[in-house]
Scaffold this motif. Structure first.
Motif, PDB file in Angstrom:
ATOM      1  N   ARG A  41       0.844  -1.194   0.000  1.00 46.98           N
ATOM      2  CA  ARG A  41       0.000   0.000   0.000  1.00 46.98           C
ATOM      3  C   ARG A  41       0.882   1.247   0.000  1.00 46.98           C
ATOM      4  NH1 ARG A  41      -2.104  -0.623   4.517  1.00 46.98           N
ATOM      5  NH2 ARG A  41      -1.280   1.110   5.759  1.00 46.98           N
ATOM      6  N   ARG A  42       0.785   2.048  -1.042  1.00 48.04           N
ATOM      7  CA  ARG A  42       1.603   3.258  -1.157  1.00 48.04           C
ATOM      8  C   ARG A  42       0.835   4.484  -0.680  1.00 48.04           C
ATOM      9  NH1 ARG A  42       5.735   4.376  -5.983  1.00 48.04           N
ATOM     10  NH2 ARG A  42       6.479   2.479  -4.922  1.00 48.04           N
ATOM     11  N   THR A  43       1.532   5.338   0.067  1.00 52.25           N
ATOM     12  CA  THR A  43       1.002   6.616   0.521  1.00 52.25           C
ATOM     13  C   THR A  43       1.923   7.715   0.024  1.00 52.25           C
ATOM     14  OG1 THR A  43       0.073   5.625   2.535  1.00 52.25           O
ATOM     15  CG2 THR A  43       0.373   8.014   2.522  1.00 52.25           C
ATOM     16  N   HIS A  44       1.381   8.651  -0.735  1.00 55.79           N
ATOM     17  CA  HIS A  44       2.152   9.795  -1.214  1.00 55.79           C
ATOM     18  C   HIS A  44       2.147  10.871  -0.135  1.00 55.79           C
ATOM     19  CE1 HIS A  44       2.816   8.330  -5.320  1.00 55.79           C
ATOM     20  NE2 HIS A  44       1.606   7.791  -5.221  1.00 55.79           N
ATOM     21  N   LEU A  45       3.333  11.321   0.242  1.00 53.79           N
ATOM     22  CA  LEU A  45       3.480  12.273   1.340  1.00 53.79           C
ATOM     23  C   LEU A  45       3.590  13.712   0.862  1.00 53.79           C
ATOM     24  CD1 LEU A  45       6.122  10.261   3.425  1.00 53.79           C
ATOM     25  CD2 LEU A  45       3.629  10.271   3.721  1.00 53.79           C
ATOM     26  N   GLY A  46       3.789  13.924  -0.417  1.00 56.88           N
ATOM     27  CA  GLY A  46       3.982  15.260  -0.945  1.00 56.88           C
ATOM     28  C   GLY A  46       5.443  15.551  -1.227  1.00 56.88           C
ATOM     29  N   HIS A  47       5.689  16.508  -2.122  1.00 58.26           N
ATOM     30  CA  HIS A  47       7.045  16.930  -2.486  1.00 58.26           C
ATOM     31  C   HIS A  47       7.878  15.754  -3.016  1.00 58.26           C
ATOM     32  CE1 HIS A  47       6.156  20.781  -0.622  1.00 58.26           C
ATOM     33  NE2 HIS A  47       5.809  20.147   0.478  1.00 58.26           N
ATOM     34  N   GLY A  48       7.207  14.817  -3.676  1.00 54.71           N
ATOM     35  CA  GLY A  48       7.916  13.701  -4.283  1.00 54.71           C
ATOM     36  C   GLY A  48       8.248  12.558  -3.345  1.00 54.71           C
ATOM     37  N   ALA A  49       7.805  12.621  -2.098  1.00 57.94           N
ATOM     38  CA  ALA A  49       8.091  11.576  -1.116  1.00 57.94           C
ATOM     39  C   ALA A  49       6.920  10.597  -1.015  1.00 57.94           C
ATOM     40  CB  ALA A  49       8.378  12.183   0.255  1.00 57.94           C
ATOM     41  N   TRP A  50       7.230   9.341  -0.747  1.00 56.34           N
ATOM     42  CA  TRP A  50       6.183   8.343  -0.552  1.00 56.34           C
ATOM     43  C   TRP A  50       6.697   7.242   0.364  1.00 56.34           C
ATOM     44  CZ3 TRP A  50       7.998   3.636  -2.045  1.00 56.34           C
ATOM     45  CH2 TRP A  50       8.941   3.583  -3.076  1.00 56.34           C
ATOM     46  N   ILE A  51       5.760   6.482   0.921  1.00 55.48           N
ATOM     47  CA  ILE A  51       6.094   5.274   1.674  1.00 55.48           C
ATOM     48  C   ILE A  51       5.198   4.133   1.190  1.00 55.48           C
ATOM     49  CG2 ILE A  51       6.997   6.406   3.751  1.00 55.48           C
ATOM     50  CD1 ILE A  51       4.266   5.916   5.066  1.00 55.48           C
ATOM     51  N   ASP A  52       5.762   2.945   1.164  1.00 51.40           N
ATOM     52  CA  ASP A  52       5.018   1.716   0.913  1.00 51.40           C
ATOM     53  C   ASP A  52       4.975   0.908   2.197  1.00 51.40           C
ATOM     54  OD1 ASP A  52       4.580   2.276  -1.732  1.00 51.40           O
ATOM     55  OD2 ASP A  52       5.911   0.724  -2.530  1.00 51.40           O
ATOM     56  N   LEU A  53       3.829   0.312   2.493  1.00 48.91           N
ATOM     57  CA  LEU A  53       3.678  -0.556   3.655  1.00 48.91           C
ATOM     58  C   LEU A  53       3.223  -1.939   3.207  1.00 48.91           C
ATOM     59  CD1 LEU A  53       1.896   1.763   6.233  1.00 48.91           C
ATOM     60  CD2 LEU A  53       4.223   0.876   6.399  1.00 48.91           C
ATOM     61  N   ARG A  54       3.847  -2.961   3.799  1.00 53.11           N
ATOM     62  CA  ARG A  54       3.422  -4.342   3.565  1.00 53.11           C
ATOM     63  C   ARG A  54       3.448  -5.057   4.920  1.00 53.11           C
ATOM     64  NH1 ARG A  54       2.033  -9.519   3.571  1.00 53.11           N
ATOM     65  NH2 ARG A  54       2.242 -10.626   1.566  1.00 53.11           N
ATOM     66  N   ARG A  73       2.553   8.042  12.277  1.00 56.43           N
ATOM     67  CA  ARG A  73       3.094   6.935  13.063  1.00 56.43           C
ATOM     68  C   ARG A  73       2.682   5.603  12.465  1.00 56.43           C
ATOM     69  NH1 ARG A  73       1.108   5.872  19.125  1.00 56.43           N
ATOM     70  NH2 ARG A  73      -0.494   4.663  18.043  1.00 56.43           N
ATOM     71  N   HIS A  74       3.645   4.686  12.401  1.00 55.90           N
ATOM     72  CA  HIS A  74       3.370   3.311  12.017  1.00 55.90           C
ATOM     73  C   HIS A  74       4.060   2.399  13.027  1.00 55.90           C
ATOM     74  CE1 HIS A  74       1.450   4.174   8.181  1.00 55.90           C
ATOM     75  NE2 HIS A  74       2.408   5.054   7.934  1.00 55.90           N
ATOM     76  N   ASP A  75       3.305   1.493  13.628  1.00 52.74           N
ATOM     77  CA  ASP A  75       3.862   0.521  14.561  1.00 52.74           C
ATOM     78  C   ASP A  75       4.323  -0.693  13.769  1.00 52.74           C
ATOM     79  OD1 ASP A  75       3.310   2.188  16.696  1.00 52.74           O
ATOM     80  OD2 ASP A  75       1.353   1.292  17.072  1.00 52.74           O
ATOM     81  N   LEU A  76       5.630  -0.954  13.798  1.00 46.85           N
ATOM     82  CA  LEU A  76       6.241  -1.964  12.941  1.00 46.85           C
ATOM     83  C   LEU A  76       6.939  -3.033  13.763  1.00 46.85           C
ATOM     84  CD1 LEU A  76       7.850   0.474  10.348  1.00 46.85           C
ATOM     85  CD2 LEU A  76       5.672  -0.745  10.136  1.00 46.85           C
ATOM     86  N   GLY A  77       6.693  -4.280  13.407  1.00 45.65           N
ATOM     87  CA  GLY A  77       7.325  -5.432  14.040  1.00 45.65           C
ATOM     88  C   GLY A  77       6.761  -6.702  13.441  1.00 45.65           C
ATOM     89  N   HIS A  78       7.238  -7.865  13.915  1.00 44.35           N
ATOM     90  CA  HIS A  78       6.679  -9.165  13.503  1.00 44.35           C
ATOM     91  C   HIS A  78       6.595  -9.330  11.985  1.00 44.35           C
ATOM     92  CE1 HIS A  78       6.005 -10.184  17.624  1.00 44.35           C
ATOM     93  NE2 HIS A  78       5.038  -9.306  17.815  1.00 44.35           N
ATOM     94  N   GLY A  79       7.664  -8.897  11.256  1.00 50.25           N
ATOM     95  CA  GLY A  79       7.722  -9.149   9.825  1.00 50.25           C
ATOM     96  C   GLY A  79       7.159  -8.072   8.935  1.00 50.25           C
ATOM     97  N   ASP A  80       6.862  -6.876   9.483  1.00 49.80           N
ATOM     98  CA  ASP A  80       6.327  -5.784   8.680  1.00 49.80           C
ATOM     99  C   ASP A  80       7.424  -5.135   7.830  1.00 49.80           C
ATOM    100  OD1 ASP A  80       3.851  -6.162   9.917  1.00 49.80           O
ATOM    101  OD2 ASP A  80       4.305  -4.706  11.497  1.00 49.80           O
ATOM    102  N   LEU A  81       7.033  -4.637   6.658  1.00 45.69           N
ATOM    103  CA  LEU A  81       7.944  -3.951   5.744  1.00 45.69           C
ATOM    104  C   LEU A  81       7.453  -2.536   5.506  1.00 45.69           C
ATOM    105  CD1 LEU A  81      10.301  -4.052   3.554  1.00 45.69           C
ATOM    106  CD2 LEU A  81       8.471  -4.642   1.928  1.00 45.69           C
ATOM    107  N   ILE A  82       8.381  -1.570   5.557  1.00 46.58           N
ATOM    108  CA  ILE A  82       8.111  -0.215   5.107  1.00 46.58           C
ATOM    109  C   ILE A  82       9.226   0.175   4.149  1.00 46.58           C
ATOM    110  CG2 ILE A  82       9.298   0.875   7.073  1.00 46.58           C
ATOM    111  CD1 ILE A  82       7.199   3.159   6.870  1.00 46.58           C
ATOM    112  N   VAL A  83       8.859   0.816   3.060  1.00 41.08           N
ATOM    113  CA  VAL A  83       9.826   1.330   2.099  1.00 41.08           C
ATOM    114  C   VAL A  83       9.612   2.828   1.979  1.00 41.08           C
ATOM    115  CG1 VAL A  83      10.702   1.216  -0.269  1.00 41.08           C
ATOM    116  CG2 VAL A  83       9.832  -0.866   0.846  1.00 41.08           C
TER     117      VAL A  83
END
Length: 209
Positions: free
Chosen positions: A26-39, A165-175
Motif C-alpha cells: 500500500r503506497r502513501t504519497h506524502l507530498g514533495h515527491g516523497a512516498w512510503i510503501d507498507l506491507r 506513526r506506524h507501529d512496525l514489528g513481527h515481519g512488517d515492511l516499510i519502504v
C-alpha cells in the motif's frame, strides 16, 4: 535490562518465508515527491528470524560525540556492506524480492544492510533522514524489515509539521522512497510504556547511509 521478547501467536509456528509484494503493498504519497510503501506481515515466521539475529549477529555498542560530550548510542548496531555475507539466508531472499519488485522504479539494486537492535523502550533513534551520501541530493529508497515486538516509527516533514506513526514489528515492511530522505525525517522515539526488543533491517542502494 532488556525487556522480555513477546512472540506473536503464530510467530514460531509459521514457516519462515516471504509473502508476495505485487498487489499487496500500500503506497502513501506524502507530498514533495516523497512516498512510503507498507506491507504488513511480509515475513512469516518473523519471531524465528528475530531469535536468530539476536543470538548470531555480532552486535556493536557504539559511542558518539554529542555537542561537548561522548554518549552511548541508544541501540546496538551491525552493518553488512557490499559483498558481505548476510547473517541469515532469508535476508538474501528479502533483498532479491525487493530488487525484483522495485528494481525498475529504483533503477539499481539494494546493496547494503544495516541492522539496529532496540533492546527496550529506552533505545531509540532521533529524527533524521538517510542523507549521508547520495540520499542527501537524489531520490532513492530505503526498505526496512522489522522483526520482534512492534515499535513506533514516526515520520514528519523536514522542518516540522504533523507527524505520521506506524507501529512496525513481527515481519512488517516499510519502504521510504522518492525524496523521502531529503524532505521528511523519521525516528524511533523512546517510550515509557512496556516495549519488548525489536530488530530492524535496512536495505539501501550503494552510497546511501
Amino acid at each position: 535490562m532488556t525487556a522480555a521478547f513477546q512472540a506473536s501467536l503464530l510467530g514460531f509456528d509459521e514457516e519462515l518465508g516471504l509473502g508476495p509484494l505485487a498487489g499487496s503493498v500500500r503506497r502513501t504519497h506524502l507530498g514533495h515527491g516523497a512516498w512510503i510503501d507498507l506491507r504488513p506481515g511480509w515475513l512469516s515466521g518473523a519471531d524465528t528470524l528475530f531469535e536468530r539475529l539476536a543470538e548470531q549477529v555480532p552486535w556493536q555498542a557504539e559511542r558518539r560525540r554529542m555537542y561537548d560530550r561522548v554518549v552511548d548510542v541508544p541501540r546496538l548496531l551491525a552493518f553488512y556492506g557490499e559483498g558481505d555475507t548476510l547473517p541469515d539466508p532469508v535476508l538474501d531472499d528479502a533483498r532479491r524480492a525487493l530488487d525484483a519488485h522495485y528494481g525498475d522504479e529504483l533503477g539499481e539494486p539494494f546493496r547494503t544492510a544495516g541492522l539496529c537492535f532496540y533492546r527496550d523502550g529506552r533505545d531509540s533513534v532521533a529524527w533524521h533522514g538517510d542523507t549521508i551520501g547520495r540520499g542527501g541530493t537524489e531520490d532513492t529508497m530505503v526498505a526496512i524489515l522489522s522483526v520482534g515486538d512492534p515499535r513506533s516509527l514516526m515520520l514528519r516533514p523536514r522542518g516540522g509539521g504533523p507527524s505520521i506513526r506506524h507501529d512496525l514489528g513481527h515481519g512488517d515492511l516499510i519502504v521510504m522512497g522518492g525524496s523521502c530522505q531529503r524532505t521528511w525525517e523519521h525516528a524511533i522515539p523512546k517510550t515509557g510504556r512496556p516495549a519488548g526488543p525489536r530488530i530492524s533491517i535496512q536495505f539501501r542502494p550503494r552510497g546511501v547511509r
